[in-house]
Structure formats: structure tokens, C-alpha cells
Design a protein around this motif. Structure first.
Motif, mmCIF file in Angstrom:
data_model
loop_
_atom_site.group_PDB
_atom_site.id
_atom_site.type_symbol
_atom_site.label_atom_id
_atom_site.label_comp_id
_atom_site.label_asym_id
_atom_site.label_seq_id
_atom_site.Cartn_x
_atom_site.Cartn_y
_atom_site.Cartn_z
ATOM 1 N N ARG A 112 0.825 -1.210 0.000
ATOM 2 C CA ARG A 112 0.000 0.000 0.000
ATOM 3 C C ARG A 112 0.860 1.261 0.000
ATOM 4 N N TRP A 113 2.028 1.198 0.632
ATOM 5 C CA TRP A 113 2.920 2.367 0.636
ATOM 6 C C TRP A 113 3.358 2.711 -0.783
ATOM 7 N N CYS A 114 3.780 1.694 -1.538
ATOM 8 C CA CYS A 114 4.196 1.944 -2.928
ATOM 9 C C CYS A 114 3.013 2.443 -3.758
ATOM 10 N N GLN A 115 1.846 1.898 -3.485
ATOM 11 C CA GLN A 115 0.670 2.323 -4.255
ATOM 12 C C GLN A 115 0.327 3.784 -3.973
ATOM 13 N N LYS A 116 0.364 4.179 -2.711
ATOM 14 C CA LYS A 116 0.076 5.568 -2.353
ATOM 15 C C LYS A 116 1.159 6.514 -2.881
ATOM 16 N N ARG A 117 2.407 6.096 -2.691
ATOM 17 C CA ARG A 117 3.553 6.914 -3.070
ATOM 18 C C ARG A 117 3.581 7.191 -4.572
ATOM 19 N N THR A 118 3.226 6.157 -5.366
ATOM 20 C CA THR A 118 3.305 6.313 -6.819
ATOM 21 C C THR A 118 1.960 6.720 -7.418
ATOM 22 N N GLY A 119 0.869 6.501 -6.687
ATOM 23 C CA GLY A 119 -0.449 6.722 -7.254
ATOM 24 C C GLY A 119 -0.788 5.654 -8.276
ATOM 25 N N SER A 149 6.093 1.731 9.344
ATOM 26 C CA SER A 149 5.241 0.702 8.733
ATOM 27 C C SER A 149 4.455 -0.053 9.803
ATOM 28 N N SER A 202 -1.671 -7.595 -2.216
ATOM 29 C CA SER A 202 -2.428 -6.356 -2.383
ATOM 30 C C SER A 202 -2.367 -5.791 -3.802
#
Ligand code: ZN
Ligand code: ZN
Length: 142
Positions: free
Chosen positions: A31-38, A66, A119
Motif C-alpha cells: 500500500r505504501w508503494c501504491q500511495k507513493r506512486t499513485g 510501517s 495487495s
């Protein structure tokens, strides 16, 4: 021969240089990568810390803790907001580079594994030949 690659943010204020082969390359659907990159996933290209130099501009950083209680610190351009890299508490000798920020040929490295597969969106298929982890990888590669 030394393999040198350069890259940077979208406004070009921030530039970096890497030397040699990465230690680890993963696609990550946490989820962090998803939020960070959009986006649906991030591409993490990890180098030994000394193999990466930030050659232009001033990085801004943001640290978050985290679910596992460990910090992740992202480095981004204060002007355009592109995340160009990060460091992780559990990989103190590594510098992560955001895989899409290299200059051409942008995807010169070989993708080895897909992490946090649990995810990823259902419509995204994992390419054959990758090591797949449902969550955090068990080994750090060291
Ligand atoms: Zn920028
Ligand atoms: Zn991730």
C-alpha cells in the motif's frame, strides 16, 4: 567495465547516479508503494549505499513507520514531488531507487521478484519467472 546509470525527477531539479549492478530488483504492490506512486505497484531497485550519489538538487524526505514498526524514508523533489528513492530501517546498507526514474534506457535492470502480491489489483498478472512473495520477502538477499 563499470555500469553507470543516471536519472532524476520529472522537473529535472533532482539528479542521481548509480554505479554497478543493483543488489535487488522487485516490483512491489504494498500500500505504501501504491500511495507513493499513485499506481498499482512500485519498482524498487536496491543498490549498495555507496553506489548511489545524488548529483543535483536538494532532496526532501518523509519518514513513516510501517505496520511492522519499522521506518521507511522516502526522498523526493520539493519542486515536483517525484519520489526518486528511499531508505529502509531493515536494509541499512541499501539505497532504494524508484525504478521508473532512470533516464533511457529506463528499464535496463532485470526484475527478479514481485512482493506484496496479496495487495496487487486482480487485473494485474504477475509475469512468469519471477519469485513471488505474498507479503514482505523472507530474505533480504544478504
Ligand atoms: Zn523535480
Ligand atoms: Zn512497496
Amino acid at each position: 567495465m563499470t555500469d553507470v546509470h543516471v536519472g532524476g525527477c520529472v522537473c529535472d531539479a533532482l539528479r542521481y547516479r548509480t554505479v554497478g549492478a543493483p543488489r535487488r530488483v522487485s516490483a512491489c504492490a504494498c500500500r505504501w508503494c501504491q500511495k507513493r506512486t499513485g499506481s498499482a505497484l512500485g519498482i524498487s531497485v536496491y543498490f549498495d549505499k555507496h553506489a548511489v550519489s545524488f548529483t543535483r538538487g536538494k532532496l526532501k524526505s518523509y519518514r513513516l513507520v510501517s505496520d511492522a514498526g519499522r521506518w521507511i524514508e522516502s526522498a523526493f523533489c520539493p519542486n515536483c514531488g517525484t519520489t526518486v528513492g528511499w531508505t529502509l530501517e531493515f536494509l541499512p546498507d541499501f539505497q532504494g531507487i524508484a525504478g521508473g526514474t532512470f533516464d533511457e534506457p529506463a528499464f535496463w535492470y532485470r526484475l527478479e521478484r514481485f512482493v506484496y502480491a496479496r495487495s496487487k489489483p486482480d487485473w494485474l498478472a504477475i509475469p512468469d519467472g519471477l519469485e513471488v512473495c505474498q507479503g514482505m520477502p523472507a530474505s533480504t538477499g544478504r
